[in-house]
Design a protein around this motif. Structure first.
Motif, PDB file in Angstrom:
ATOM      1  N   SER A   1       3.781   1.661  -1.147  1.00 45.83           N
ATOM      2  CA  SER A   1       4.398   1.855  -2.455  1.00 45.83           C
ATOM      3  C   SER A   1       3.381   2.328  -3.497  1.00 45.83           C
ATOM      4  O   SER A   1       3.636   3.249  -4.262  1.00 45.83           O
ATOM      5  CB  SER A   1       5.050   0.539  -2.898  1.00 45.83           C
ATOM      6  N   ILE A   2       2.197   1.700  -3.487  1.00 48.07           N
ATOM      7  CA  ILE A   2       1.149   2.087  -4.435  1.00 48.07           C
ATOM      8  C   ILE A   2       0.748   3.549  -4.197  1.00 48.07           C
ATOM      9  O   ILE A   2       0.555   4.318  -5.126  1.00 48.07           O
ATOM     10  CB  ILE A   2      -0.098   1.178  -4.273  1.00 48.07           C
ATOM     11  N   ALA A   3       0.675   3.918  -2.909  1.00 46.58           N
ATOM     12  CA  ALA A   3       0.271   5.287  -2.574  1.00 46.58           C
ATOM     13  C   ALA A   3       1.285   6.310  -3.060  1.00 46.58           C
ATOM     14  O   ALA A   3       0.970   7.483  -3.191  1.00 46.58           O
ATOM     15  CB  ALA A   3       0.065   5.426  -1.065  1.00 46.58           C
TER      16      ALA A   3
ATOM     17  N   ALA B   1       3.416   4.061  -7.409  1.00 46.01           N
ATOM     18  CA  ALA B   1       4.065   2.947  -8.102  1.00 46.01           C
ATOM     19  C   ALA B   1       3.016   2.058  -8.750  1.00 46.01           C
ATOM     20  O   ALA B   1       1.915   1.922  -8.229  1.00 46.01           O
ATOM     21  CB  ALA B   1       4.895   2.135  -7.113  1.00 46.01           C
TER      22      ALA B   1
ATOM     23  N   GLU C   1       0.830  -1.208   0.000  1.00 43.81           N
ATOM     24  CA  GLU C   1       0.000   0.000   0.000  1.00 43.81           C
ATOM     25  C   GLU C   1       0.862   1.255   0.000  1.00 43.81           C
ATOM     26  O   GLU C   1       0.590   2.200  -0.733  1.00 43.81           O
ATOM     27  CB  GLU C   1      -0.918   0.007   1.225  1.00 43.81           C
TER      28      GLU C   1
END
Lengths: 279, 251
Positions: free
Chosen positions: A171-173, A176, A169
């Motif tokens: 990283s996605i936030a 990415a 999460e």
């Protein structure tokens, strides 16, 4: 009654450990005197294996074992790891629930069946399309590569699932993509666990006997190419022990000692990397 | 100037459990919106919709629209990865990646194609300074981020969001696990950041909302009960339920 059950279980537990020690003791008892008599250097360094003439060099087989194991890893690790990454990071949970047990079933197929498939399907293919005898280092590597898949995949899946969801999460936030998150965060966090998976797969490959005897041709020589025939340490024991006697038999036990030590070292490394991960 | 507008927005998770119902609010540029409400009130869900972190969940459904600078964030024109760079998010539990302090802050810019040691160094320093963490870590940028204290980790998470040069920062109960001094430091950082960014902060702590926000919203069971100037909400709330909550008579 309670005491009796406890004692009974204790005996059973100790006897299984005792069996392990007996096996170890027996291999070393049979193999070590021979190693001391002939000298470790002449056995490990010798290139000629002529038991009837008193020449017991196993270097070609050590090399054969290492090459076929290396080959199996070259084939099995990228396949297995990509499969695990797909199942954990990209597939739906439903797909994973069906595929993971199916992959683990692969581990239950007897090795002679893998060997049989290799002889019937793979060896002729190699002979016709690539040349050589077909019974080769390449055939052994491919079959072993497939055989270690379940080990590598199922351990890698467990390791990847153990990476905290919050890392993904986070990283996605930061914008990415899933692929970036997997390659830059998840795989890095799971690195030591994946190393363990690879080492356990390697242990399985180096110890495999039946399938390797069936597809590698078993010639005692250094292979000139991946299409040449090889013999591994395990094959050597498997093929010759039935009729060996005297020095020859002892030499096979010495082969066993060498194999035993190699596998022990691998397991040691594996458990060390695992401990590191827990810390 | 209006930065974010949420219009008639509703959201339901898998299985149809409604988390948000008919939400209308807007956030101006350089403003801090504080969102209050008890657990399960839908405040975190709204935050996760604002940068489309909910995309990964299966079986969700939504109504209405959310616009950022006038563009619908759920429309095809906006790339979710780019949206998340523009709308940064800080979670309730600080989750530094298992790498060095430097790598944590440089991770985002690297993802978006920033290359070159010098440029990255600048961004890392900028992020850490803005999050008021620089002085505490400048001599040990190479050590693991996991060795920092909880409050430092949370400021590191703010720093790595800032290094991406976002327009909006979403904070989901950023101080819930922190001691009062760490909380104070984060609030200080926020009031400095306001001049450059638009900030939305979800908090369980009504006093925190009163301290840091310009506008406040009170959520209850997926409904936006009240929304207005923080001063007005804390002095003369229009809805009795808001009054009960901020004066501690809730439940």
């Amino acid at each position: 009654m309670e005491k009796l059950i406890e004692k009974g279980l204790l005996v059973i537990a100790y006897s299984s450990i005792a069996i392990l020690f007996i096996i170890t003791f027996f291999i070393f008892k049979e193999g070590l005197p021979f190693i001391f008599r002939e000298g470790l250097g002449t056995i490990l360094g010798g290139v000629e294996w002529r038991p009837t003439k008193g020449e017991f060099g196993i270097l070609p087989m050590v090399v054969g074992s290492l090459l076929v194991t290396g080959g199996a890893l070259v084939i099995g690790v990228p396949l297995g790891l990509s499969c695990a990454v797909f199942l954990v990071e990209f597939s739906k949970p439903k797909v994973r629930r069906i595929l993971k047990p199916a992959i683990e079933l692969l581990a239950g197929i007897p090795s002679v069946v893998y060997g049989f498939l290799g002889v019937i399907l793979l060896v002729p293919l190699i002979r016709v399309h690539l040349g050589g005898p077909g019974l080769s280092l390449l055939a052994g590597s491919i079959i072993l590569g497939i055989m270690i898949l379940p080990t590598i995949i199922s351990i890698s899946i467990d390791v990847l699932e153990a990476v905290p969801q919050s890392y993904r999460e986070g990283s996605i936030a930061l914008g990415a993509t899933t692929t970036q998150t997997v390659s830059m965060v998840v795989l890095k966090a799971a690195r030591s666990g994946i190393v363990t998976a690879v080492i356990l797969g390697m242990g399985r490959a180096i110890g495999e006997t039946m399938a390797v005897i069936m597809v590698t041709g078993n010639a005692v020589a250094f292979p000139g190419s991946i299409l040449d025939s090889i013999r591994t340490l395990t094959s050597n024991i498997g093929i010759e022990l039935a009729y060996a006697s005297g020095d020859h038999q002892e030499a096979l036990f010495a082969t066993g000692v060498v194999l035993f030590v190699m596998i022990m070292v691998l397991n040691l490394v594996a458990s060390m990397t695992r401990k590191k991960r827990i810390r | 100037m209006e930065k974010i507008r949420v219009k008639g927005f509703g959201f339901a998770y898998q299985g149809g459990s409604v988390a948000l119902e008919n939400i209308n609010l807007s956030v101006m540029r350089n403003e801090i919106l504080g969102i209050m409400g008890p657990a399960q009130s839908g405040k975190s869900t709204l935050l996760r919709c604002l940068n489309r972190m909910v995309d990964a969940l299966p079986g969700t459904s939504r109504k209405g629209s959310i616009t950022l600078d006038g563009a619908d964030i759920f429309s095809g024109e906006i790339d979710p990865d780019d949206l998340r760079r523009r709308v940064g998010m800080v979670f309730d539990v600080p989750v530094p990646l298992p790498r060095s302090i430097y790598e944590n802050v440089a991770y985002g810019p690297k993802l978006h194609g920033v290359r070159g040691r010098k440029k990255l160094d600048e961004l890392v320093e900028f992020g850490l300074r803005s999050a008021i963490l620089w002085d505490e870590v400048k001599d040990r940028l190479g050590t693991s981020a996991l060795r920092l204290s909880g409050g430092q980790q949370q400021r590191l998470c703010i720093a790595r969001t800032l290094a991406l040069d976002p327009e909006v920062i979403l904070l989901d109960e950023p101080c819930s696990g922190l001691d009062p001094i760490s909380t104070l430091k984060i609030e200080e950082a926020l009031s400095e950041l306001k001049s450059k960014y638009t900030i939305i902060i979800v908090t369980n702590n009504t006093k925190q909302a009163a301290r840091v926000s310009d506008k406040a919203a009170y959520f209850l069971m997926g409904e936006l009960v009240e929304y207005g100037r923080t001063k007005q909400i804390f002095t003369v709330p229009r809805d009795r339920r808001t009054d009960d909550y901020i004066s501690g008579r809730f439940g």
